[in-house]
Each structure stands twice: as C-alpha cells, then as structure tokens.
Design a protein around this motif. Structure first.
Motif, PDB file in Angstrom:
ATOM      1  N   ARG A 176       0.807  -1.427   0.130  1.00 36.52           N
ATOM      2  CA  ARG A 176       0.142  -0.161  -0.118  1.00 36.52           C
ATOM      3  C   ARG A 176       0.735   1.506  -0.134  1.00 36.52           C
ATOM      4  N   TYR A 177       1.948   1.118   0.338  1.00 34.49           N
ATOM      5  CA  TYR A 177       2.758   2.398   0.492  1.00 34.49           C
ATOM      6  C   TYR A 177       3.729   2.635  -0.729  1.00 34.49           C
ATOM      7  N   THR A 178       3.089   3.082  -1.475  1.00 34.35           N
ATOM      8  CA  THR A 178       3.548   3.495  -2.875  1.00 34.35           C
ATOM      9  C   THR A 178       3.856   5.158  -3.389  1.00 34.35           C
ATOM     10  N   GLU A 233       2.269   6.448  -5.628  1.00 36.57           N
ATOM     11  CA  GLU A 233       0.858   6.816  -6.019  1.00 36.57           C
ATOM     12  C   GLU A 233      -0.099   7.464  -4.910  1.00 36.57           C
ATOM     13  N   SER A 234       0.559   6.512  -3.633  1.00 33.72           N
ATOM     14  CA  SER A 234      -0.466   6.649  -2.671  1.00 33.72           C
ATOM     15  C   SER A 234       0.085   7.745  -1.814  1.00 33.72           C
ATOM     16  N   PHE A 235       1.276   8.387  -1.990  1.00 30.79           N
ATOM     17  CA  PHE A 235       1.676   9.367  -1.236  1.00 30.79           C
ATOM     18  C   PHE A 235       1.540  10.736  -1.836  1.00 30.79           C
ATOM     19  N   VAL A 236       0.623  11.333  -0.780  1.00 32.38           N
ATOM     20  CA  VAL A 236       0.244  12.973  -1.137  1.00 32.38           C
ATOM     21  C   VAL A 236       1.150  13.758  -1.218  1.00 32.38           C
ATOM     22  N   VAL A 237       1.698  14.633  -1.903  1.00 29.09           N
ATOM     23  CA  VAL A 237       2.691  15.631  -1.989  1.00 29.09           C
ATOM     24  C   VAL A 237       2.294  16.921  -1.406  1.00 29.09           C
ATOM     25  N   GLY A 297       5.355  20.218   3.125  1.00 25.25           N
ATOM     26  CA  GLY A 297       6.203  19.661   4.275  1.00 25.25           C
ATOM     27  C   GLY A 297       6.925  18.351   3.528  1.00 25.25           C
ATOM     28  N   ASN A 298       6.706  17.921   2.545  1.00 20.47           N
ATOM     29  CA  ASN A 298       7.305  16.597   1.968  1.00 20.47           C
ATOM     30  C   ASN A 298       7.726  16.616   0.734  1.00 20.47           C
ATOM     31  N   ARG A 299       7.675  17.763  -0.139  1.00 23.28           N
ATOM     32  CA  ARG A 299       7.889  17.648  -1.538  1.00 23.28           C
ATOM     33  C   ARG A 299       9.192  17.395  -1.759  1.00 23.28           C
ATOM     34  N   GLY A 328      12.235  13.344  10.400  1.00 24.40           N
ATOM     35  CA  GLY A 328      10.996  14.107  10.770  1.00 24.40           C
ATOM     36  C   GLY A 328      10.376  13.435  11.771  1.00 24.40           C
ATOM     37  N   GLU A 329       9.371  14.109  12.421  1.00 23.42           N
ATOM     38  CA  GLU A 329       8.622  13.592  13.533  1.00 23.42           C
ATOM     39  C   GLU A 329       7.875  12.398  12.990  1.00 23.42           C
ATOM     40  N   SER A 330       7.350  11.666  14.307  1.00 20.37           N
ATOM     41  CA  SER A 330       6.615  10.313  13.941  1.00 20.37           C
ATOM     42  C   SER A 330       5.217  10.787  13.278  1.00 20.37           C
ATOM     43  N   GLY A 331       4.940   9.650  12.251  1.00 20.74           N
ATOM     44  CA  GLY A 331       3.604   9.638  11.494  1.00 20.74           C
ATOM     45  C   GLY A 331       3.691  10.836  10.381  1.00 20.74           C
ATOM     46  N   LEU A 332       4.794  11.013   9.799  1.00 12.45           N
ATOM     47  CA  LEU A 332       4.876  11.939   8.803  1.00 12.45           C
ATOM     48  C   LEU A 332       5.213  11.428   7.275  1.00 12.45           C
ATOM     49  N   GLY A 333       5.367  10.227   7.547  1.00 10.50           N
ATOM     50  CA  GLY A 333       5.494   9.404   6.189  1.00 10.50           C
ATOM     51  C   GLY A 333       6.901   9.037   5.711  1.00 10.50           C
ATOM     52  N   LYS A 334       7.755   8.836   6.667  1.00 11.28           N
ATOM     53  CA  LYS A 334       9.146   8.457   6.339  1.00 11.28           C
ATOM     54  C   LYS A 334       8.892   7.017   5.806  1.00 11.28           C
ATOM     55  N   THR A 335       8.195   6.192   6.684  1.00  6.18           N
ATOM     56  CA  THR A 335       8.207   4.845   6.354  1.00  6.18           C
ATOM     57  C   THR A 335       7.485   4.653   5.160  1.00  6.18           C
ATOM     58  N   HIS A 336       6.565   5.358   4.974  1.00  6.79           N
ATOM     59  CA  HIS A 336       5.647   5.414   3.523  1.00  6.79           C
ATOM     60  C   HIS A 336       6.706   5.458   2.288  1.00  6.79           C
ATOM     61  N   LEU A 337       7.604   6.525   2.615  1.00  9.10           N
ATOM     62  CA  LEU A 337       8.439   6.744   1.276  1.00  9.10           C
ATOM     63  C   LEU A 337       9.540   5.604   1.062  1.00  9.10           C
ATOM     64  N   ASP A 354      14.622   1.814   8.607  1.00 12.82           N
ATOM     65  CA  ASP A 354      13.825   2.633   9.223  1.00 12.82           C
ATOM     66  C   ASP A 354      14.335   2.863  10.775  1.00 12.82           C
ATOM     67  N   ASP A 355      13.989   4.076  11.082  1.00  7.42           N
ATOM     68  CA  ASP A 355      13.999   4.389  12.539  1.00  7.42           C
ATOM     69  C   ASP A 355      15.658   4.218  13.046  1.00  7.42           C
ATOM     70  N   VAL A 356      16.533   4.815  12.388  1.00 10.80           N
ATOM     71  CA  VAL A 356      17.837   4.456  12.772  1.00 10.80           C
ATOM     72  C   VAL A 356      18.223   5.026  14.198  1.00 10.80           C
ATOM     73  N   ALA A 388      -6.171  16.785   1.536  1.00  6.79           N
ATOM     74  CA  ALA A 388      -6.016  15.820   0.251  1.00  6.79           C
ATOM     75  C   ALA A 388      -5.627  14.293   0.675  1.00  6.79           C
ATOM     76  N   ILE A 389      -4.911  14.194   1.720  1.00  7.47           N
ATOM     77  CA  ILE A 389      -4.551  12.847   2.287  1.00  7.47           C
ATOM     78  C   ILE A 389      -5.667  12.081   2.525  1.00  7.47           C
ATOM     79  N   LEU A 390      -6.662  12.750   3.482  1.00  6.10           N
ATOM     80  CA  LEU A 390      -8.001  12.099   3.807  1.00  6.10           C
ATOM     81  C   LEU A 390      -8.696  11.550   2.556  1.00  6.10           C
ATOM     82  N   CYS A 398      -1.892   0.750  20.711  1.00  4.73           N
ATOM     83  CA  CYS A 398      -0.592   1.431  21.040  1.00  4.73           C
ATOM     84  C   CYS A 398      -0.096   1.916  19.758  1.00  4.73           C
ATOM     85  N   ARG A 399      -0.750   1.370  18.529  1.00  9.04           N
ATOM     86  CA  ARG A 399      -0.240   1.814  17.181  1.00  9.04           C
ATOM     87  C   ARG A 399      -0.914   3.248  16.994  1.00  9.04           C
ATOM     88  N   GLU A 400      -2.308   3.199  17.420  1.00  9.58           N
ATOM     89  CA  GLU A 400      -3.049   4.691  17.179  1.00  9.58           C
ATOM     90  C   GLU A 400      -2.627   5.598  18.080  1.00  9.58           C
TER      91      GLU A 400
HETATM   92  N1  LIG Z   1       1.985  12.297   2.419  1.00 12.78           N
HETATM   93  C1  LIG Z   1       1.232  11.032   2.786  1.00 12.78           C
HETATM   94  N2  LIG Z   1       0.154  10.714   1.658  1.00 12.78           N
HETATM   95  C2  LIG Z   1      -0.502   9.742   2.300  1.00 12.78           C
HETATM   96  N3  LIG Z   1      -0.325   9.198   3.393  1.00 12.78           N
HETATM   97  C3  LIG Z   1       0.480   9.554   4.185  1.00 12.78           C
HETATM   98  C4  LIG Z   1       1.533  10.711   3.707  1.00 12.78           C
HETATM   99  N4  LIG Z   1       2.234  10.433   5.007  1.00 12.78           N
HETATM  100  C5  LIG Z   1       2.058   9.802   5.778  1.00 12.78           C
HETATM  101  N5  LIG Z   1       0.917   9.000   5.450  1.00 12.78           N
HETATM  102  C6  LIG Z   1       0.584   7.869   6.128  1.00 12.78           C
HETATM  103  O1  LIG Z   1       0.350   8.108   7.330  1.00 12.78           O
HETATM  104  C7  LIG Z   1       0.875   6.658   8.171  1.00 12.78           C
HETATM  105  C8  LIG Z   1       2.174   6.968   9.013  1.00 12.78           C
HETATM  106  O2  LIG Z   1       3.041   7.189   8.164  1.00 12.78           O
HETATM  107  P1  LIG Z   1       4.419   6.647   8.503  1.00 12.78           P
HETATM  108  O3  LIG Z   1       4.181   5.238   9.385  1.00 12.78           O
HETATM  109  O4  LIG Z   1       5.165   6.462   7.076  1.00 12.78           O
HETATM  110  O5  LIG Z   1       5.218   7.594   9.165  1.00 12.78           O
HETATM  111  P2  LIG Z   1       6.654   7.632  10.066  1.00 12.78           P
HETATM  112  O6  LIG Z   1       7.168   8.999   9.689  1.00 12.78           O
HETATM  113  O7  LIG Z   1       7.189   6.726   9.388  1.00 12.78           O
HETATM  114  O8  LIG Z   1       6.359   7.283  11.318  1.00 12.78           O
HETATM  115  P3  LIG Z   1       7.295   6.628  12.589  1.00 12.78           P
HETATM  116  O9  LIG Z   1       8.641   7.671  12.732  1.00 12.78           O
HETATM  117  O10 LIG Z   1       6.554   6.670  13.851  1.00 12.78           O
HETATM  118  O11 LIG Z   1       7.693   5.531  12.070  1.00 12.78           O
HETATM  119  C9  LIG Z   1       0.993   5.736   7.126  1.00 12.78           C
HETATM  120  O12 LIG Z   1      -0.191   5.022   7.146  1.00 12.78           O
HETATM  121  C10 LIG Z   1       1.160   6.471   5.901  1.00 12.78           C
HETATM  122  O13 LIG Z   1       0.661   5.680   4.695  1.00 12.78           O
END
Ligand SMILES: Nc1ncnc2c1ncn2[C@@H]1O[C@H](COP(=O)(O)OP(=O)(O)OP(=O)(O)O)[C@@H](O)[C@H]1O
Length: 483
Positions: free
Chosen positions: A141-143, A145-149, A152-154, A178-187, A242-244, A311-313, A422-424
């Motif tokens: 799922r993490y492609t 195409e599914s990543f919204v630019v 903050g992440n361009r 970057g901080e948690s949940g901002l898409g690093k793992t996705h990228l 991830d997460d070094v 846009a992400i939503l 825990c995840r949420e």
């Molecule tokens: N730009 C984006 N477009 C679409 N979905 C995004 C985007 N950025 C993050 N997400 C979604 O938000 C969720 C959290 O992102 P992700 O796990 O990549 O964050 P992270 O920066 O790696 O966080 P952590 O440091 O906690 O591991 C994922 O489901 C991811 O698909």
C-alpha cells in the motif's frame, strides 16, 4: 513550431554533457535521465519529464543550468517550459527483454575516482506479487501513487523518487528525518516497491533498525555471522533502514552497521535511512556513522498544511471506497493537525461509527466521534505499558496473558485491540510494540492493527469496546500527567 533543422535528441544529448562539464552534480542530473527535449519554439525549449515531482525539481533547482547549457548549444538565449509526460516512464525499450543491467564504470561525481554503478532502465513490469513482497518486507500500500505531496514533504518525496528511479546513482545514502507519523516509512516502502517493480533483478530489503539489532544479536547467539552478512551485505542492492535512532547507545550493533554500510556503499548499493532526528542530533551514534549518514542527501518531512491533510484524507477515503462529504474531511483535517497516522485513525473511527450506527457520515456525528477520541488530549503521555494496563483491566485478564502464548478467541481479541491502540495512540514503532507484547514480531502488530481497523466498522460491540477503552486510557494518562 519546432524549427525543422534542429535535431532535438542531439541537442539534448549535448546539453546533458554541457551540464556535466559545468559541474552540475550527478545527483541533480539524475533527474534529467529520462527527460526529453520535445520542441523549441523561438526562445522557448519544451522539456518533457515523467513525473510531477521531476517537473518541480527541474523548475526550481535546474532551471538556470539547463537554460545555460541549452543556450550554449543553440547559440541563443533559452527559456524553459517543462511538461509532464507519463509515457516517459516506459522508455528505453531496448532493455525490455533483458531487464535492467548494472555496469560498473568509472564516473565523476561527488566522490571523485570511485567506481559507480550505471543503471539502465527497464520498462514497467508486472505488478509485484505477494511472495516477492515477503522477502523484501514491503507493504504494497505504501507507494508513490498513494503518497500525497505537499509543502512539508515535497523535497523528500522528490529525492525518494530520484533514488527509486536511479538506485545508487542519485543520492547515496538518502537520509529522511522528521517527527513520527509524517510518512518516512511510507517513503522507504515506496522506494522499495518502485524498485521491485521497475528493476525486478535488484534485491530490496526493508528493515527497521530494531529488527536489524535483533537479527545481529541472534546471529551472535547462534554463531550465524556469515548468514547475517549474507542477508544484509551480499544479498541486497537496496537497503532501506527505518528508525535508525534506535541504534543509539548500541555500540556493537553500530559497529556491525558501520561495516554493513561501508560494504554496501563501496559496492555501489543504495542505502536509504530514516530517523526522528537529523544525523547531527543523533548523539548516541558514533561520529563516523553520523558523518556517513551525511554523505548523500539529508532531507526532512514536516507536518502537512491543512490543504495537504484534506488531500491525504480524500486519497485515503477513495482508496478505501469510503463516501465522505467534503465538510467532514475538512473537519477531521482541522482537528488533527500534526500526525498523519492520527489523521488516518480519526478517519477510520468516523467512518466506523457511521457504519455501525447505520447512519450517514455528517459533521455532527464526526464531531462527536472526534470529541470522544481526543478527550483530554492535552495532558499526560500515553505509553505502551499504560495501554496494556488499561486493556488488561478492561478485559479482565493479566499483563502476562496479553504477553503470553494463548490464542483463545477472547485473548486474541484483547491483545489485538491493545496492539491497535498502541499503534494509534502512541508514536511507538511496530517492533517496539511487538517487544512489549511478549517479543512478538512486528508483522503480528501490523496484522492486529489492520484487522481491528477493518472490523471496527462492521462490529458495533468492537467499536464500543475500543471507544470505551480509548477514553479510559486517556483518563488514566491525564491522571498520571497531573501527578
Ligand atoms: N503524504 C502522505 N500521503 C498519504 N499518506 C501518508 C502520507 N504521509 C504519511 N502517510 C500515512 O500516514 C501513516 C503514517 O506514516 P508513516 O508510518 O510512514 O510515518 P513515519 O514518519 O514513518 O512515522 P514513525 O516515525 O512513527 O515510524 C501511514 O499510514 C502513511 O501511509
């Protein structure tokens, strides 16, 4: 109209050489690798590139050098117009039968005199299969195409795309922080998925640094150093770590990682790293490792603005086939401002509520759900042990039960809900959560998270349990916070 006597392919080839001569870094030129000069009208040169992000990069960073190089070639001043042509992603049909080839070649670059890989592009392949995914450990799922630019992440996304398009030739390593949940793992996964589908002969491995550490420790215990090295050095062309930050303070793992890094980098294998901090601030890492992390490109991801959150939503709702009015999306995006994982969590809860109560999603119902979800958001910190405590009490089981091996239905239910929360509700990584739950693998946590998300909208009892447990967790955190 294009002047008839101009051989566009020739001009473009000469322009690329001109850019090289004028010192434009190889990593920037990599963005132009599959660009095409498609026309010259008066003083305007029309350039086609395969992706939106490439267009942005060319317009913002490469405009002047490209214009100068073109002007030198054409003998008159040049303005650049860049257009996106998706069909360019499938060019270079000569390689269609053979797949990509990696050729060692002497090449100038930032690391003068080093041997560098030349990657010739293969056209798109069949979609990746699940099995393929298993050994690379990638989430399909993490492609890109599914990543919204957004703002903050361009840049991070453009860099990730460049790495994916030309592994080991653009930025090596690429370091995303970057901080948690901002898409690093996705990228990181997006790079891996892209490479898997466009360069099927390249071996990709995604791993969290905690897993790397565990693997390393196990390899010492089992005297399996050789197979560890094989996995991380010999059998990898693209290593995504991830997460070094979790390597901090772990000296022997750092030592091993240092050798892994060197081995991969020396043999022109791509390394991509993510962390919650830039290399300079990772104080628990050895200097030699931190400096290596800065050899390539370091880029950050920052919280998305309101427009990007909406846009992400919208993208998320579309992909899950959820029907949501625009004002509800705006409401959620407005209330959840910093973390995209939380944003997704809120969306899931809002739609689950509508689904279990068999009502359409409205601003009123969404406000109510968000209120429940965020009650007491301001005070104490929510931790894994806190969620485990509250879950144990709520389901009338013990912490040992949650960590233990029992797979009875009720126990699995309690454990999976606790993992989901825990995840949420925390920023903890999947392996970290797994560790707390009796050393379970991160894939178990991922599975629990997915399962609860999927079921929440069809099982009213489950939805109620989660809502109630969430407010208990928040209340407990607040009480602790107030001391
Ligand atoms: N730009 C984006 N477009 C679409 N979905 C995004 C985007 N950025 C993050 N997400 C979604 O938000 C969720 C959290 O992102 P992700 O796990 O990549 O964050 P992270 O920066 O790696 O966080 P952590 O440091 O906690 O591991 C994922 O489901 C991811 O698909």
């Amino acid at each position: 109209m294009t002047e008839p006597e101009v051989d566009l392919a020739h001009v473009w080839h000469a322009t690329l050489l001109g850019l090289e001569d004028s010192g434009t870094p190889a990593r920037d030129r990599a963005f132009l690798r599959i660009a095409r000069l498609v026309g010259i009208v008066g003083e305007t040169a029309l350039l086609a590139v395969p992706y939106d992000h490439t267009k942005v990069f060319v317009e913002t960073t490469l405009n002047d050098p490209v214009c100068n190089a073109l002007a030198a070639e054409l003998g008159h001043p040049v303005r650049l117009a860049v257009t996106v042509d998706g069909s360019l992603t499938s060019i270079e049909p000569d390689d269609a039968d053979d797949g990509p080839s990696l050729v060692a070649a002497e090449h100038d670059d930032d690391h003068v005199g080093q041997t560098e890989l030349q990657v010739t592009t293969a056209p798109p392949r069949d979609p990746i299969t699940v099995n393929q995914l298993d050994d690379a450990r990638l989430n399909p799922r993490y492609t890109f195409e599914s990543f919204v630019v957004g703002q903050g992440n361009r840049f991070a996304c453009a860099a990730a795309q460049a790495v994916a398009e030309t592994p080991a030739r653009s930025y090596n390593p690429l370091f995303v922080y970057g901080e948690s949940g901002l898409g690093k793992t996705h990228l990181l996964h997006a790079i891996g998925n892209y490479v898997r589908s466009y360069y099927p002969q390249l071996r990709v491995l995604y791993v969290n640094s905690e897993e790397f550490t565990n693997d390393f420790i196990n390899s010492i215990r089992d005297e399996a150093g050789r197979s560890f090295q094989k996995r991380y050095r010999d059998n990898v062309d693209v290593l995504l770590i991830d997460d070094v930050q979790f390597l901090q303070g772990k000296e022997s793992t750092q030592e091993e990682f240092f050798h892994t890094f060197n081995a991969l980098h020396n043999s022109q294998k791509q390394i991509v790293l993510s962390s919650d901090q830039p290399p300079k601030k990772l104080n628990g890492l050895e200097d030699r490792l931190r400096s290596r992390f800065e050899w390539g490109l370091t880029t950050d991801v920052t919280p998305p603005d309101l427009e990007t959150r909406i846009a992400i939503l919208r993208r998320k709702a579309d992909s899950e086939k959820m029907q949501l009015p625009a004002d509800v999306l705006t409401l959620i995006a407005d209330k959840v401002a910093t973390n995209i994982r939380e944003l997704e969590g809120a969306l899931i809860r809002v739609t689950a509520y509508a689904s279990v109560s068999k009502q359409p999603v409205t601003v009123e119902s969404a406000s109510q759900v968000l209120k429940d979800l965020m009650v007491g958001n301001a005070a104490g910190q929510i931790t894994i042990p806190l969620i485990m405590d509250q879950s144990a009490e709520f389901f009338d089981v013990t912490i040992d039960d949650l960590c233990g091996p029992s797979r009875s239905r009720s126990m699995a239910n309690a454990r999976q809900i606790a993992m989901y929360l825990c995840r949420e509700l925390t920023d903890e990584s999947l392996p970290h959560i797994g560790k707390y739950f009796g050393g379970r693998d991160h894939t178990t946590v991922m599975y629990a998270d997915r399962k609860i998300r999927d079921l929440m909208g069809s099982k009213p009892h489950l939805f109620d349990q989660i809502t109630e447990l969430t407010s208990r967790v928040r209340r407990a955190a607040n009480e602790l916070g107030r001391g």
